[in-house]
Enzyme design. Structure first.
Site, short mmCIF file in Angstrom:
data_model
loop_
_atom_site.label_atom_id
_atom_site.label_comp_id
_atom_site.label_asym_id
_atom_site.label_seq_id
_atom_site.Cartn_x
_atom_site.Cartn_y
_atom_site.Cartn_z
N TRP A 56 0.80 -1.21 0.09
CA TRP A 56 0.09 -0.06 -0.05
C TRP A 56 1.08 1.22 0.01
O TRP A 56 1.72 1.42 0.95
CB TRP A 56 -0.85 -0.15 1.16
CG TRP A 56 -1.86 1.08 1.56
CD1 TRP A 56 -1.64 1.63 2.79
CD2 TRP A 56 -2.68 1.93 0.98
NE1 TRP A 56 -2.56 2.50 3.01
CE2 TRP A 56 -3.31 2.77 1.84
CE3 TRP A 56 -3.47 1.40 -0.41
CZ2 TRP A 56 -4.46 3.53 1.33
CZ3 TRP A 56 -4.43 2.19 -0.58
CH2 TRP A 56 -4.90 3.32 0.37
N SER B 153 0.99 4.18 0.88
CA SER B 153 0.11 5.02 1.58
C SER B 153 0.43 6.42 1.74
O SER B 153 1.44 6.87 1.70
CB SER B 153 0.23 4.48 3.32
OG SER B 153 -0.17 5.38 4.16
N GLY B 154 -0.71 7.26 1.61
CA GLY B 154 -0.47 8.79 2.02
C GLY B 154 -0.27 9.38 3.14
O GLY B 154 0.63 10.08 3.29
N PHE B 155 -0.78 8.50 4.23
CA PHE B 155 -0.63 8.95 5.48
C PHE B 155 0.78 8.48 5.86
O PHE B 155 1.60 9.35 6.53
CB PHE B 155 -1.48 7.92 6.55
CG PHE B 155 -1.26 7.96 7.92
CD1 PHE B 155 -2.13 9.20 8.39
CD2 PHE B 155 -0.32 7.63 8.67
CE1 PHE B 155 -1.86 9.50 10.12
CE2 PHE B 155 -0.22 7.54 9.97
CZ PHE B 155 -0.92 8.68 10.45
N ASP C 262 -1.50 14.38 7.10
CA ASP C 262 -2.05 13.78 5.79
C ASP C 262 -3.27 14.47 5.25
O ASP C 262 -4.52 14.10 5.68
CB ASP C 262 -2.51 12.19 6.16
CG ASP C 262 -2.91 11.53 4.91
OD1 ASP C 262 -2.71 11.95 3.86
OD2 ASP C 262 -3.66 10.61 5.22
N ASP D 12 -2.29 4.77 -3.05
CA ASP D 12 -3.49 5.27 -2.43
C ASP D 12 -3.26 6.95 -3.05
O ASP D 12 -2.47 7.80 -2.61
CB ASP D 12 -3.25 5.74 -0.92
CG ASP D 12 -3.93 6.47 -0.16
OD1 ASP D 12 -4.94 7.06 -0.43
OD2 ASP D 12 -3.39 6.85 0.86
N ARG E 257 -13.10 4.31 -2.81
CA ARG E 257 -13.41 4.43 -1.39
C ARG E 257 -14.13 5.24 -0.86
O ARG E 257 -14.26 6.66 -1.49
CB ARG E 257 -11.83 4.77 -0.79
CG ARG E 257 -11.96 5.30 0.58
CD ARG E 257 -10.21 5.27 1.02
NE ARG E 257 -10.27 6.01 2.19
CZ ARG E 257 -8.98 6.36 2.79
NH1 ARG E 257 -7.86 5.75 2.21
NH2 ARG E 257 -8.98 6.90 3.87
N HIS F 295 -14.17 2.27 4.70
CA HIS F 295 -13.38 2.61 5.81
C HIS F 295 -14.30 3.08 6.94
O HIS F 295 -15.33 3.60 6.98
CB HIS F 295 -12.71 4.01 5.58
CG HIS F 295 -11.08 3.98 6.20
ND1 HIS F 295 -10.64 2.99 6.90
CD2 HIS F 295 -10.37 5.02 6.24
CE1 HIS F 295 -9.50 3.32 7.54
NE2 HIS F 295 -9.37 4.67 7.25
C1 SPV Z 1 -3.29 5.74 4.63
O1 SPV Z 1 -2.66 4.94 4.88
O2 SPV Z 1 -3.01 6.84 3.77
C2 SPV Z 1 -4.92 5.85 4.47
C3 SPV Z 1 -5.37 4.84 5.51
O3 SPV Z 1 -5.49 6.28 3.69
S1 SPV Z 1 -6.09 5.89 7.09
O4 SPV Z 1 -4.76 7.04 7.29
O5 SPV Z 1 -6.45 4.88 8.10
O6 SPV Z 1 -6.96 6.63 6.35
MG MG Z 2 -4.46 7.80 2.69
#
Ligand code: SPV
Ligand code: MG
Length: 290
Positions: free
Chosen positions: A40, A42-44, A54, A81, A155, A186
């Protein structure tokens, strides 16, 4: 040349897929070695790597650069993401072609407005797009992909925004009608009740994806029992694991007045050489440096 694992084919195998959040090629290599089915992007995690919230502060170029670097060091399928798709449907067209070219096997696009606010923060401003507008973004993504195996995952943040299951289901139906290959649902509840209820109410053949960040007790056995969730994304576990280790080791170095103790508890540098593919570089030196 080895090929990247085909995510759609993997899904067709019928198994629940475990996708690990990463923020760097190193974390992707470790995820691959651990046995995850995919990565993944991930943006976060990338935002946290930069020490930023984020909240659409990381640019598409920054995220793409990291994804390309990850794709260069791991053959696992990458689920990108892309947050809101960096704008409207026109931005989505541009992002999908860029992410596909960069080596992603799937994108996840969420139905929030741009700029977004991270989903899990208490009191976060969670604004959703009009359904029709988001359908246009999904249709744009589907129309843009070159490889039919490239997955477009929609999503919905309806539960995150507190709009309830009816709204989440109605949005998920609309997104499938627009061509989404999977629906990511989510939730930020501390237990999986919202997800279990949504999954039971979901009767379409399009499978579900979940990110069990706030309801960690919902393990693979319980997920499999529901039957229609096919992907679990461990959404912030890479950066939390890295931060946990660094925090503890850094604290001990200060407390001990040196590295005389911690060196026994961390990977030897030879392990890092291996992760850097040092052996291959040495071979190339032997062969080409004259
Ligand atoms: C990410 O990992 O960037 C997500 C998951 O989008 S969350 O941070 O839980 O939204
Ligand atoms: Mg994200």
């Amino acid at each position: 040349m080895q090929c990247r694992v085909n995510l759609r084919a993997k899904l067709a195998g019928g198994r629940l897929l475990h996708i690990m959040a990463t923020h760097s090629p190193l974390s992707a290599i470790l995820a691959e070695e651990a046995g995850f089915d995919g990565i993944w992007a991930s943006g976060f995690e990338l935002s946290a790597l930069y020490g930023l919230a984020d909240m659409s502060l990381i640019s598409m170029t920054q995220h793409l650069d990291m994804l390309r670097a990850i794709a260069g060091r791991s053959l696992l399928p990458i689920v990108a993401d892309i947050d809101t798709g960096y704008g409207n449907a026109i931005n989505v067209i541009h992002s999908v072609s860029e992410y596909e070219r960069a080596g992603a096997s799937a994108i996840v696009i969420e139905d929030k407005t741009f700029p977004k606010v991270t989903s899990l923060v208490a009191g976060g401003r969670q604004e959703l797009l009009r359904v029709e507008e988001f359908q246009g973004k999904i249709e744009a993504a589907v129309a843009t992909r070159q490889d039919p195996d490239f997955l477009v995952i929609a999503r919905t943040e309806a539960l995150i925004a507190g709009l309830g299951e009816r709204e989440a289901l109605s949005r998920a139906h609309a997104y499938v009608n627009a061509g989404a290959d999977m629906i990511l649902i989510h939730s930020k509840r501390k237990d999986p009740s919202e997800i279990e209820s949504f999954s039971r109410a979901w009767k379409r053949s399009v499978p579900l994806v979940i990110v069990p960040n706030t309801y960690p007790d919902f393990d693979a056995e319980r997920v499999r029992a529901l039957g229609n969730i096919r992907m679990m994304i461990y959404g912030n576990y890479g950066i939390r694991a890295a931060a946990t280790a660094m925090k503890e080791i850094f604290r001990r170095i200060i407390a001990d007045g040196g590295v005389q103790n911690v060196h026994r508890d961390i990977l030897p540098v030879e392990d890092i050489f291996r992760l850097q593919d040092m052996e291959k570089t040495k071979e190339a030196e032997q062969r080409f440096l004259r």
